[in-house]
Structure formats: C-alpha cells, structure tokens
Write a protein that holds these residues in place. Structure first.
Motif, mmCIF file in Angstrom:
data_model
loop_
_atom_site.group_PDB
_atom_site.id
_atom_site.type_symbol
_atom_site.label_atom_id
_atom_site.label_comp_id
_atom_site.label_asym_id
_atom_site.label_seq_id
_atom_site.Cartn_x
_atom_site.Cartn_y
_atom_site.Cartn_z
ATOM 1 N N ASP A 32 0.825 -1.216 0.000
ATOM 2 C CA ASP A 32 0.000 0.000 0.000
ATOM 3 C C ASP A 32 0.862 1.271 0.000
ATOM 4 N N VAL A 33 1.831 1.279 -0.933
ATOM 5 C CA VAL A 33 2.807 2.371 -0.988
ATOM 6 C C VAL A 33 2.149 3.731 -1.214
ATOM 7 N N ARG A 34 1.133 3.767 -2.070
ATOM 8 C CA ARG A 34 0.502 5.052 -2.388
ATOM 9 C C ARG A 34 -0.155 5.676 -1.160
ATOM 10 N N ALA A 35 -0.869 4.855 -0.382
ATOM 11 C CA ALA A 35 -1.555 5.385 0.797
ATOM 12 C C ALA A 35 -0.576 5.761 1.904
ATOM 13 N N LYS A 36 0.471 4.958 2.068
ATOM 14 C CA LYS A 36 1.407 5.185 3.169
ATOM 15 C C LYS A 36 2.429 6.275 2.884
ATOM 16 N N TYR A 37 2.878 6.354 1.638
ATOM 17 C CA TYR A 37 3.987 7.262 1.328
ATOM 18 C C TYR A 37 3.673 8.300 0.248
ATOM 19 N N GLY A 38 2.555 8.127 -0.476
ATOM 20 C CA GLY A 38 2.169 9.115 -1.475
ATOM 21 C C GLY A 38 2.840 8.961 -2.819
ATOM 22 N N CYS A 39 3.598 7.869 -3.013
ATOM 23 C CA CYS A 39 4.224 7.633 -4.316
ATOM 24 C C CYS A 39 3.688 6.334 -4.903
ATOM 25 N N ASN A 40 4.079 6.040 -6.145
ATOM 26 C CA ASN A 40 3.528 4.889 -6.853
ATOM 27 C C ASN A 40 4.616 4.006 -7.440
ATOM 28 N N ILE A 41 4.423 2.689 -7.350
ATOM 29 C CA ILE A 41 5.301 1.739 -8.021
ATOM 30 C C ILE A 41 4.737 1.521 -9.426
ATOM 31 N N ILE A 42 5.441 1.999 -10.431
ATOM 32 C CA ILE A 42 4.919 1.950 -11.801
ATOM 33 C C ILE A 42 5.469 0.773 -12.599
ATOM 34 N N ALA A 43 6.508 0.119 -12.067
ATOM 35 C CA ALA A 43 7.069 -1.039 -12.757
ATOM 36 C C ALA A 43 7.928 -1.836 -11.785
ATOM 37 N N ILE A 44 8.097 -3.110 -12.104
ATOM 38 C CA ILE A 44 8.993 -3.978 -11.338
ATOM 39 C C ILE A 44 9.933 -4.646 -12.325
ATOM 40 N N GLN A 45 11.223 -4.474 -12.079
ATOM 41 C CA GLN A 45 12.223 -5.081 -12.959
ATOM 42 C C GLN A 45 12.831 -6.282 -12.252
ATOM 43 N N ARG A 46 12.830 -7.421 -12.941
ATOM 44 C CA ARG A 46 13.462 -8.618 -12.388
ATOM 45 C C ARG A 46 14.230 -9.333 -13.487
ATOM 46 N N ALA A 47 14.918 -10.386 -13.143
ATOM 47 C CA ALA A 47 15.848 -11.033 -14.068
ATOM 48 C C ALA A 47 15.209 -11.408 -15.400
ATOM 49 N N GLU A 48 13.967 -11.896 -15.357
ATOM 50 C CA GLU A 48 13.326 -12.368 -16.584
ATOM 51 C C GLU A 48 12.645 -11.272 -17.386
ATOM 52 N N GLY A 49 12.673 -10.053 -16.893
ATOM 53 C CA GLY A 49 12.055 -8.958 -17.644
ATOM 54 C C GLY A 49 11.451 -7.914 -16.734
ATOM 55 N N ILE A 50 10.750 -6.971 -17.342
ATOM 56 C CA ILE A 50 10.146 -5.882 -16.580
ATOM 57 C C ILE A 50 8.629 -5.971 -16.644
ATOM 58 N N ILE A 51 7.991 -5.738 -15.500
ATOM 59 C CA ILE A 51 6.532 -5.731 -15.421
ATOM 60 C C ILE A 51 6.094 -4.276 -15.341
ATOM 61 N N VAL A 52 5.430 -3.803 -16.379
ATOM 62 C CA VAL A 52 4.960 -2.417 -16.425
ATOM 63 C C VAL A 52 3.538 -2.359 -15.885
ATOM 64 N N SER A 53 3.251 -1.341 -15.077
ATOM 65 C CA SER A 53 1.936 -1.185 -14.442
ATOM 66 C C SER A 53 1.502 -2.490 -13.771
ATOM 67 N N PRO A 54 2.278 -2.974 -12.807
ATOM 68 C CA PRO A 54 1.948 -4.241 -12.146
ATOM 69 C C PRO A 54 0.607 -4.162 -11.422
ATOM 70 N N SER A 55 -0.076 -5.296 -11.362
ATOM 71 C CA SER A 55 -1.376 -5.344 -10.686
ATOM 72 C C SER A 55 -1.179 -5.300 -9.174
ATOM 73 N N ALA A 56 -2.245 -4.994 -8.461
ATOM 74 C CA ALA A 56 -2.177 -4.912 -7.003
ATOM 75 C C ALA A 56 -1.825 -6.253 -6.380
ATOM 76 N N GLU A 57 -2.105 -7.346 -7.095
ATOM 77 C CA GLU A 57 -1.845 -8.693 -6.570
ATOM 78 C C GLU A 57 -0.423 -9.186 -6.872
ATOM 79 N N GLU A 58 0.353 -8.391 -7.604
ATOM 80 C CA GLU A 58 1.711 -8.795 -7.941
ATOM 81 C C GLU A 58 2.579 -8.869 -6.684
ATOM 82 N N LYS A 59 3.289 -9.990 -6.514
ATOM 83 C CA LYS A 59 4.162 -10.162 -5.363
ATOM 84 C C LYS A 59 5.570 -9.663 -5.669
ATOM 85 N N VAL A 60 6.148 -8.994 -4.705
ATOM 86 C CA VAL A 60 7.529 -8.536 -4.831
ATOM 87 C C VAL A 60 8.456 -9.696 -4.483
ATOM 88 N N GLU A 61 9.464 -9.918 -5.319
ATOM 89 C CA GLU A 61 10.417 -10.998 -5.087
ATOM 90 C C GLU A 61 11.771 -10.436 -4.648
#
Length: 218
Positions: free
Chosen positions: A167-196
């Motif tokens: 809940d980064v937006r509510a707690k800190y006021g910023c947004n996670i717009i992408a997640i980059q990992r070894a197999e590629g980048i996830i743009v506009s990740p869904s709320a259910e996306e798990k951080v690895e």
C-alpha cells in the motif's frame, strides 16, 4: 516514435548523442563546422555534414525543417548556441533542444523559445549524488524540481508481499509503476503482484514522498 533527428555541434555530448540515436536505428543528421570532427561521425550518423549552423541559407539547404527534433549542442560558444536556436525557431522547427552552459545561458534560451534545455553535467551529478548517498537507490531521473522517478532495490522486508499489502501510495504518497526482475520488466503491475527478492522497484512521486519511502526501508 520520432525517427528524424539533427544534432548540431559534435563535442563530447553531441557526439555521444549521435552515436546513441544511431544505435536506436533512427535517422540522424550530424552537423559541425570542424571537418575533422565530422569525419569522425561519417560512418556513425545517417548523414554527417561540415556546415556553419549560424547560416540560415545553409540550414535550409540541409533540409533542417524536415527533422522532428533538432539538438543544439555547442560547448562554451554561447553566442553560437543562441543564434542557432533563434534561426531554428524562425525556420519553424517545433522541437528544439539546447545544451546550456550555465543559468544565464538558460534564461536567454528560455526567452527565445527553446523547447527543452539540457544540463548534462548538472543532471548527471544529481543522479550520482542520489546514487552514492543511498544504498538502495540504483538510478534517479528528475522529472521536475519536485518530482522524480527512482529505481529502488527491494529489501527482504517486502519480499513475498503483494503491492496491495505494501500500500505504498496510501502510506507514502508515491507509486510503483514497474517492477524489474531477471526475466524482464513488469509495467503497471497489478495490485496482486508479489515482490520478489532482488526485484528493482520503479517508483514515481514527489521527492519528499520518495525519500520517506526509501527511509522506511521498504
């Protein structure tokens, strides 16, 4: 996507810009008054021309009005930079980017209608400052004086949690717009996306909010 660019002034910044644009597969016209410099980029740019960019007739002959964006990249020759920018705007170039040497140079460029003013050394210094003062910030891009995009290494504290749990937006006021990992980048990740573990979070927001987010050890 724009596919026609002209770079006027092939110093360190202008020359590197020509190389990178060529690498991206776009058409690049490289212009400099020094024939030795032009020769250096003759096999890199689509066209490399020795010419005086402060001559309106020469610019017209080069078909400068056919280019989507023109970058003026003179070194310390502020007069040449200003006069060339004026000519380009008078010729109707919609997108003129200009390298500024200092704040006074920038003020003049703003007044004569430069569309984007570049401070390569200052901008790189800011990116490095943010990188070396934080163990977590990998890269930093300034969007304005108040807003930025940063790449932050995900800590073990957040591994296995979904974005909705964080809940980064509510707690800190910023947004996670992408997640980059070894197999590629996830743009506009869904709320259910798990951080690895070892993920890189691409965060956008106000600078003070990003700082709060980083200091929280997320």
């Amino acid at each position: 996507m724009k596919d026609q660019f002209a770079v006027i002034g092939l110093g360190r910044f202008g020359g590197n810009l020509v190389s990178e644009l060529s690498h991206l597969g776009v058409e690049v016209l490289a212009i400099d008054i020094n024939h030795e410099v032009v020769d250096k980029y003759s096999d890199i740019a689509t066209h490399a021309v020795q010419a005086n960019a402060m001559d309106e007739t020469v610019l017209k002959q080069l078909g400068i009005r056919n280019f989507d964006t023109v970058v003026v990249s003179f070194g310390e020759n502020i007069e040449a930079s200003i006069l060339t920018t004026l000519l380009l705007k008078d010729l109707g170039i919609n997108d003129v980017w200009v390298k500024a040497s200092n704040s006074y140079h920038q003020k003049v460029l703003e007044k004569i209608g430069a569309d984007k003013i570049i401070h390569p050394e200052r901008d790189m210094a800011r990116r490095i400052a943010h990188h070396i003062t934080s163990e977590k910030i990998i890269d930093y891009i300034e969007l304005s004086s108040d807003h930025s995009i940063v790449e932050v290494s995900a800590s073990s504290k957040v591994a296995g949690k979904t974005l909705i749990q964080l809940d980064v937006r509510a707690k800190y006021g910023c947004n996670i717009i992408a997640i980059q990992r070894a197999e590629g980048i996830i743009v506009s990740p869904s709320a259910e996306e798990k951080v690895e573990r070892d993920d890189i979070l691409v965060v956008i927001g106000h600078n003070r909010d990003i700082q709060r987010f980083e200091k929280a050890g997320v």
